[in-house]
Motif scaffolding. Structure first.
Motif, PDB file in Angstrom:
ATOM      1  N   ASN A 165     -24.872   1.373   1.895  1.00 56.34           N
ATOM      2  CA  ASN A 165     -25.328   0.927   2.288  1.00 56.34           C
ATOM      3  C   ASN A 165     -26.932   1.915   2.433  1.00 56.34           C
ATOM      4  O   ASN A 165     -26.401   2.289   1.149  1.00 56.34           O
ATOM      5  CB  ASN A 165     -24.961   1.511   4.035  1.00 56.34           C
ATOM      6  N   ASN A 166     -27.688   1.932   3.179  1.00 53.00           N
ATOM      7  CA  ASN A 166     -28.788   3.203   3.220  1.00 53.00           C
ATOM      8  C   ASN A 166     -29.547   3.879   4.270  1.00 53.00           C
ATOM      9  O   ASN A 166     -29.039   3.826   5.173  1.00 53.00           O
ATOM     10  CB  ASN A 166     -30.257   2.654   2.629  1.00 53.00           C
ATOM     11  N   LYS A 204     -31.276   5.733   5.173  1.00 56.65           N
ATOM     12  CA  LYS A 204     -33.207   5.327   5.427  1.00 56.65           C
ATOM     13  C   LYS A 204     -32.534   4.052   6.835  1.00 56.65           C
ATOM     14  O   LYS A 204     -33.498   4.074   7.949  1.00 56.65           O
ATOM     15  CB  LYS A 204     -34.086   4.642   4.640  1.00 56.65           C
ATOM     16  N   GLY A 231     -36.541   1.616   4.510  1.00 59.42           N
ATOM     17  CA  GLY A 231     -34.738   1.369   4.072  1.00 59.42           C
ATOM     18  C   GLY A 231     -34.315   0.098   3.270  1.00 59.42           C
ATOM     19  O   GLY A 231     -33.564  -0.712   2.700  1.00 59.42           O
ATOM     20  N   GLU A 280     -35.767  -1.073  -0.173  1.00 59.95           N
ATOM     21  CA  GLU A 280     -34.719  -0.731  -0.864  1.00 59.95           C
ATOM     22  C   GLU A 280     -33.280  -0.910  -1.206  1.00 59.95           C
ATOM     23  O   GLU A 280     -32.903  -2.012  -2.056  1.00 59.95           O
ATOM     24  CB  GLU A 280     -34.321   0.660  -0.458  1.00 59.95           C
ATOM     25  N   ILE A 281     -33.042  -1.427   0.419  1.00 58.08           N
ATOM     26  CA  ILE A 281     -31.880  -2.435  -0.557  1.00 58.08           C
ATOM     27  C   ILE A 281     -31.575  -3.524  -0.515  1.00 58.08           C
ATOM     28  O   ILE A 281     -31.169  -4.051  -1.452  1.00 58.08           O
ATOM     29  CB  ILE A 281     -30.940  -1.816   1.135  1.00 58.08           C
ATOM     30  N   GLU A 322     -29.801   3.804  -9.322  1.00 54.68           N
ATOM     31  CA  GLU A 322     -28.493   2.914  -7.931  1.00 54.68           C
ATOM     32  C   GLU A 322     -28.356   1.484  -9.741  1.00 54.68           C
ATOM     33  O   GLU A 322     -26.327   1.575  -9.243  1.00 54.68           O
ATOM     34  CB  GLU A 322     -29.401   2.297  -6.523  1.00 54.68           C
ATOM     35  N   GLY A 361     -30.299   8.272   0.807  1.00 56.31           N
ATOM     36  CA  GLY A 361     -30.909   6.506   0.634  1.00 56.31           C
ATOM     37  C   GLY A 361     -30.043   6.366   0.576  1.00 56.31           C
ATOM     38  O   GLY A 361     -29.055   6.249   1.750  1.00 56.31           O
ATOM     39  N   ALA A 362     -29.325   5.562  -0.469  1.00 56.05           N
ATOM     40  CA  ALA A 362     -28.620   4.618  -1.107  1.00 56.05           C
ATOM     41  C   ALA A 362     -26.692   5.223  -0.800  1.00 56.05           C
ATOM     42  O   ALA A 362     -27.145   6.536  -1.133  1.00 56.05           O
ATOM     43  CB  ALA A 362     -28.556   4.324  -2.530  1.00 56.05           C
ATOM     44  N   GLY A 396     -24.134   8.502  -3.336  1.00 56.08           N
ATOM     45  CA  GLY A 396     -25.818   7.897  -2.605  1.00 56.08           C
ATOM     46  C   GLY A 396     -26.384   8.699  -3.786  1.00 56.08           C
ATOM     47  O   GLY A 396     -25.926   9.647  -4.595  1.00 56.08           O
ATOM     48  N   ARG A 397     -27.637   8.779  -2.679  1.00 50.80           N
ATOM     49  CA  ARG A 397     -28.558   9.067  -4.009  1.00 50.80           C
ATOM     50  C   ARG A 397     -29.065  10.366  -2.586  1.00 50.80           C
ATOM     51  O   ARG A 397     -28.979  10.640  -1.207  1.00 50.80           O
ATOM     52  CB  ARG A 397     -29.686   8.444  -3.172  1.00 50.80           C
TER      53      ARG A 397
END
Lengths: 455, 455
Positions: free
Chosen positions: B181-182, B184, B264, B267-268, B158, B299-300, B318-319
């Protein structure tokens, strides 16, 4: 949906290495086009069928890919009238996929004639589609790579195309023979043989001489109504040997009674003079048995063969006097060539002429020994990238062995390791994958160290 | 055939200047992809309809261009059974044109999984086709420009995509805001709002916030069965202001009861730490109202907006955790971005950021004063071209005025005149078209003189 997916017959995926090789070919050709002042255009994949139909003969019409009209294509079909397949097709398909780049180019020139400054030098590199039976070396989707000058009758344009061919194959390291002929010579031969109306039959027949041999060409000529006496006039031309100058002198004598033939002699002799003046490195040969199948050629024709690799022609083209006439724009003469990318690909592969660097995606791999170690590498990676060096940071902190394997498979030249000790000392351990040599390098010296190693 | 030819609605011809600008964009993006170790692939324009159908929703299926089977497509249709349009279509069309690059990429990865070394970093720049209603800025044929890493869950991927975005827009001279953003976090919000099953409805609704405003988003949520109480939980998130760090802290408190939400947050927060460590020049913002419509993101998610030019997002991605699952290859996570070439084109044009050099096909025009004079220029032209300078020899010995006009229209910087007197002295007269200055230069000094002038 769990069966392995596939692609349509006759189409191809191009993986990373194939793409790198294809880009190498196209980038070289584009650079040469650029130096000669040719500019790129692109046309849509879909053209109206009215633009495409009737331009490639009956056989070509059958090979066009037709696109079903969007929405409910079949709603307007009157089934009660028991329409023929052809009638339904023309009702439900208005668009087709581009079959070559020549007809779309003629359409482009006609449509945009008021915006274009002539002489117009354009090149175009795009895929085309033909519903042909796929076989070795023949695909249903393939790239064409064309350059044309339109709006000038000067032979300097023919010279320029010969120079382009010369420079392209010099850059690619392929030795070629550039074969040249002129359709006006063929017309003159038909005239002096007493069969001026058989010019295209003669052209089509001798176009096959490489494939079927002289005897079969003669048989085909007889079949087409070219008599024995006429064939006796044509035959010595097809087997003519000697220097280009000798051939020109022979034709000059032979065609003295034919106006179009003498125009052909004049053109070919001027072109060879220009070629001498400009200095071409590759072999250039007047080949009177060169015909080329396409019927729109009216002057010079070219065909290029690789000297050290057995394959058909890898480039070809010629002068046409009325390509845009079919779209209503009359009296625009042009001359163009087309590079056969798929065959050039095979020649370079066969002769092992691709630079080794095409095999690698990145030059440098930074191994990943953990979160802190990866963060330690980020600054150096950014610096190298900002200087144009291609770097990868292995995204997971996997076993070192796996990371080195990744570098090996990707033909990466240099692997950099940064563990706890390197971090403590502000260094990197740099391994040259080719030599196996390993070196400890200070963080601030990395870029300069690598520029030396990577050269 | 004398009516002016045209191209299908929603498609475009790209002339020389448009192509030069488009190449400028793609060349910059490709160079950045290369520095990050991404490698190019290409897939066929045609895919089997079984690969494409059902991947883009019912609406997408309708927008697919279908290709009529070659040969007599209709011969096998049983008209007596009065087949529906859909039944005929599926009988007579087995192939369709690529609708995006994502599904062909998933197909490619599944089909070639045994030849690919993972993590696999690929980019792809090719046209796609959609039978959409054409309107301003929406075409039926347009290029997509995608980069993806597949086979790694690390957030370093990412980060890398954010760095790519940063470098691309720095090179192009466009100031952007990179919004992150994410998914999650969105799932966590749905959970703590007591409507975990409404996560996609919430996503789809807030994806429209820029277009329809907060009140309409709330109305849509109500309509979708998200109650007043739940909306009261969601709303403050959508209007949250403050620094990225403050937003992360807010979400951490808010989502403490949600497992997916806290994942989330983790991750962020890790991604923003990596971004700080790597040093991104462009503005990066955690935007909790960013949703993105596509339902495969897990995800992201990213979206990039130009700061100085009003237009929709010019890049996004994004993911996704299971893109190849539809083709039977499970548990392969990836993350990707897509650059919107048409919008970037408009931004650069609007901000006047294209280099002026893109307007010219060649740098130097040699005028043509006759056969001997043209021959006199050939050597110099070859020398300049061999040094990489783009030269044109005007092919006809037309009036000088016409030749200078040609140079003007083509934005050619330097015009060189060689007439009888220049030939006698072994010189060229070199005119700088910008300054109007004229200089007599000896033949052997021309290259060095021009390298100075053209800089």
């Amino acid at each position: 949906m769990a069966q392995t997916p596939s692609i349509p017959k006759g189409t191809r995926d191009f993986g990373c290495i194939e793409m790198a090789r294809r880009n190498y070919i196209f980038d070289n050709i584009k650079e040469v086009f650029r130096r000669f002042g040719y500019q790129q255009i692109e046309t849509p994949a879909m053209e109206n069928l009215s633009t495409l139909l009737g331009k490639y003969g009956d056989e070509g019409d059958k090979l066009l890919y037709r696109i079903l009209n969007s929405g409910d294509a079949f709603s307007g079909v009157d089934w009660a009238s028991a329409p023929s397949s052809a009638a339904i097709t023309s009702k439900v398909c208005e668009k087709g996929l581009r079959y070559d780049l020549t007809v779309p180019f003629a359409r482009f020139v006609t449509q945009h004639q008021n915006e274009i400054t002539f002489p117009f030098k354009r090149f175009q590199i795009q895929p085309v589609w033909r519903a042909d039976r796929p076989q070795k070396g023949r695909y249903r989707e393939f790239y064409q790579c064309d350059a044309d000058v339109i709006g000038s009758t000067s032979l300097l344009n023919e010279l320029e195309l010969v120079q382009i061919v010369d420079m392209v194959f010099a850059r690619l390291g392929i030795n070629v023979c550039i074969k040249i002929n002129n359709r006006k010579l063929l017309a003159g031969i038909a005239e002096v043989a007493g069969v001026p109306d058989k010019m295209m039959d003669i052209t089509v027949a001798i176009d096959k001489i490489d494939k079927i041999g002289l005897d079969n060409v003669k048989a085909e000529l007889l079949e087409k109504g070219v008599g024995e006496a006429a064939i006796a006039v044509v035959e010595p031309v097809l087997t003519l040997s000697g220097s280009n100058q000798e051939k020109i002198e022979f034709m000059q004598k032979m065609l003295s009674s034919s106006e179009v033939g003498m125009k052909g002699v004049e053109e070919i002799s001027s072109l060879f003079e220009l070629i001498s003046a400009a200095g071409i490195r590759q072999k250039v040969e007047l080949d009177l048995s060169l015909a080329r199948g396409l019927n729109y050629y009216t002057g010079a024709i070219f065909e290029i063969k690789a000297l050290d690799f057995a394959i058909g022609s890898i480039c070809g083209g010629g002068r046409y006097d009325d390509l845009t006439g079919i779209f209503g724009l009359k009296n625009v003469s042009g001359v163009g060539i087309s590079f056969g990318a798929d065959r050039i690909y095979d020649v370079l592969l066969g002769l092992d002429k691709y630079p080794a660097s095409l095999l690698s995606g990145a030059s440098v791999l930074f191994t990943n020994m953990g979160e802190k170690e990866a963060a330690y590498c980020l600054g150096a990676i950014s610096e190298l990238r900002s200087h144009g060096i291609s770097c990868v940071l292995y995204p997971e902190s996997a076993k070192l062995k796996k990371q080195f394997e990744y570098a090996n498979r990707g033909n990466i030249s240099v692997v950099i390791v940064a563990g706890e000790s390197e971090m403590a000392e502000g260094k990197f351990t740099v391994k040259n994958m080719a030599s196996g040599e390993q070196q400890s390098v200070a963080k601030e010296d990395l870029f300069h160290y690598l520029t030396d190693v990577l050269e």
